[in-house]
Motif scaffolding. Structure first.
Motif, PDB file in Angstrom:
ATOM      1  N   GLY A   8       0.985  -1.248  -0.248  1.00  0.00           N
ATOM      2  CA  GLY A   8       0.360  -0.121  -0.201  1.00  0.00           C
ATOM      3  C   GLY A   8       1.011   0.749   0.168  1.00  0.00           C
ATOM      4  N   LEU A   9       2.336   1.222   0.094  1.00  0.00           N
ATOM      5  CA  LEU A   9       3.410   1.859   0.084  1.00  0.00           C
ATOM      6  C   LEU A   9       4.533   2.178  -0.642  1.00  0.00           C
ATOM      7  N   GLY A  10       3.649   1.182  -2.093  1.00  0.00           N
ATOM      8  CA  GLY A  10       4.903   1.304  -2.708  1.00  0.00           C
ATOM      9  C   GLY A  10       5.131   1.943  -4.046  1.00  0.00           C
ATOM     10  N   LYS A  11       5.734   1.676  -5.226  1.00  0.00           N
ATOM     11  CA  LYS A  11       6.189   3.015  -5.980  1.00  0.00           C
ATOM     12  C   LYS A  11       6.243   4.113  -5.224  1.00  0.00           C
ATOM     13  N   THR A  12       5.305   5.519  -5.352  1.00  0.00           N
ATOM     14  CA  THR A  12       6.333   6.692  -4.432  1.00  0.00           C
ATOM     15  C   THR A  12       5.818   7.000  -3.611  1.00  0.00           C
ATOM     16  N   ALA A  13       5.854   5.753  -3.018  1.00  0.00           N
ATOM     17  CA  ALA A  13       5.796   5.616  -1.355  1.00  0.00           C
ATOM     18  C   ALA A  13       4.998   6.327  -0.428  1.00  0.00           C
ATOM     19  N   GLY A  14       3.998   7.533  -0.736  1.00  0.00           N
ATOM     20  CA  GLY A  14       3.373   8.250  -0.074  1.00  0.00           C
ATOM     21  C   GLY A  14       3.534   9.571  -0.052  1.00  0.00           C
ATOM     22  N   ARG A  15       5.054   9.597  -1.630  1.00  0.00           N
ATOM     23  CA  ARG A  15       5.311  11.266  -1.549  1.00  0.00           C
ATOM     24  C   ARG A  15       4.383  11.492  -2.788  1.00  0.00           C
ATOM     25  N   GLY A  16       3.501  11.118  -3.154  1.00  0.00           N
ATOM     26  CA  GLY A  16       2.868  11.881  -4.473  1.00  0.00           C
ATOM     27  C   GLY A  16       3.694  11.890  -6.400  1.00  0.00           C
ATOM     28  N   HIS A  17       3.597  11.892  -6.733  1.00  0.00           N
ATOM     29  CA  HIS A  17       3.983  12.906  -8.014  1.00  0.00           C
ATOM     30  C   HIS A  17       4.673  14.073  -8.692  1.00  0.00           C
ATOM     31  N   GLY A  74       7.798  17.329  -7.953  1.00  0.00           N
ATOM     32  CA  GLY A  74       7.927  18.480  -6.690  1.00  0.00           C
ATOM     33  C   GLY A  74       8.715  18.416  -6.150  1.00  0.00           C
ATOM     34  N   GLN A  75       8.965  18.988  -5.624  1.00  0.00           N
ATOM     35  CA  GLN A  75      10.093  18.994  -4.387  1.00  0.00           C
ATOM     36  C   GLN A  75      10.175  18.474  -3.427  1.00  0.00           C
ATOM     37  N   LYS A  76       8.936  18.543  -3.098  1.00  0.00           N
ATOM     38  CA  LYS A  76       8.788  17.063  -1.697  1.00  0.00           C
ATOM     39  C   LYS A  76       8.391  15.647  -2.027  1.00  0.00           C
ATOM     40  N   SER A  77       8.835  15.168  -3.831  1.00  0.00           N
ATOM     41  CA  SER A  77       8.733  13.858  -3.862  1.00  0.00           C
ATOM     42  C   SER A  77       9.693  13.419  -3.543  1.00  0.00           C
ATOM     43  N   ALA A  92      14.436  12.255  -2.905  1.00  0.00           N
ATOM     44  CA  ALA A  92      15.306  13.074  -2.026  1.00  0.00           C
ATOM     45  C   ALA A  92      16.273  13.653  -1.642  1.00  0.00           C
ATOM     46  N   GLY A  93      16.437  14.383  -0.782  1.00  0.00           N
ATOM     47  CA  GLY A  93      16.537  15.810  -0.139  1.00  0.00           C
ATOM     48  C   GLY A  93      16.068  16.831  -0.685  1.00  0.00           C
ATOM     49  N   GLY A  94      14.911  17.072  -1.024  1.00  0.00           N
ATOM     50  CA  GLY A  94      14.200  17.867  -1.265  1.00  0.00           C
ATOM     51  C   GLY A  94      13.798  18.124  -0.577  1.00  0.00           C
ATOM     52  N   TYR A  95      13.856  19.487   0.184  1.00  0.00           N
ATOM     53  CA  TYR A  95      12.927  20.247   1.239  1.00  0.00           C
ATOM     54  C   TYR A  95      13.370  21.342   1.641  1.00  0.00           C
ATOM     55  N   HIS A  96      12.854  22.516   1.978  1.00  0.00           N
ATOM     56  CA  HIS A  96      13.008  23.919   2.314  1.00  0.00           C
ATOM     57  C   HIS A  96      13.205  24.469   4.119  1.00  0.00           C
ATOM     58  N   LYS A  97      14.011  25.121   3.965  1.00  0.00           N
ATOM     59  CA  LYS A  97      14.250  25.744   5.775  1.00  0.00           C
ATOM     60  C   LYS A  97      12.914  26.104   5.947  1.00  0.00           C
ATOM     61  N   VAL A  98      12.637  26.412   7.451  1.00  0.00           N
ATOM     62  CA  VAL A  98      11.426  27.019   8.110  1.00  0.00           C
ATOM     63  C   VAL A  98      11.418  28.614   7.147  1.00  0.00           C
TER      64      VAL A  98
END
Length: 143
Positions: A26-35, A37-40, A42-48
């Motif tokens: 149930g958490l294969g392929k995109t592993a709950g990250r959607g399709h 974009g930055q949040k999908s 690895a290492g892609g996220y922003h600071k507060v």
């Protein structure tokens, strides 16, 4: 009870979610990250406070004011609060026990709000000029 028989309480521990382990989980392929974009990524996220490159709110607003870190050690007591107190000799410990000042308070000052009808001897406590006159008028003193 043996050491090897000790277990955590029911519900205190739970298994870590294993993502990206096949379609059946149930958490294969995109592993709950959607399709995409930055949040999908690895290492892609922003600071507060990051607003996509737009000047962030904390930098758009002007700097203003100053709040002293020492304010938490100062406290005020009114004449009416002193009037309600049972003690005739008042010091910092008496005020803390009565709950009139906080536990952190080191410097206490009496301000002229309300009336004082009984004589009170203050030790180690400051007072405003008007409060001092009112305390002495009621037969009290400041030491």
């Amino acid at each position: 009870m043996e050491l090897n028989g000790i277990k955590p309480a029911d519900g205190a521990k739970h298994y870590k979610r294993r993502v990206g382990r096949g379609i059946g989980s149930g958490l294969g392929k995109t592993a709950g990250r959607g399709h995409k974009g930055q949040k999908s990524r690895a290492g892609g996220y922003h600071k507060v406070g990051f607003e996509g490159g737009q000047m962030p709110m904390q930098r758009r607003l002007p700097k203003r004011g100053f709040k002293s870190a020492l304010l938490k050690f100062n406290a005020e007591v009114t004449l009416s609060a002193l009037n309600m107190l049972d003690a005739t000799e008042v010091n910092l410990v008496v005020l803390k026990q009565a709950g009139l000042v906080g536990e952190l308070a080191k410097v206490v000052k009496v301000i002229k709000t309300g009336e004082l009808t009984k004589a009170v001897k203050l030790t180690g406590i400051g007072a405003t000029a008007a409060a001092k006159v009112a305390i002495e008028a009621a037969g009290g003193s400041l030491v």
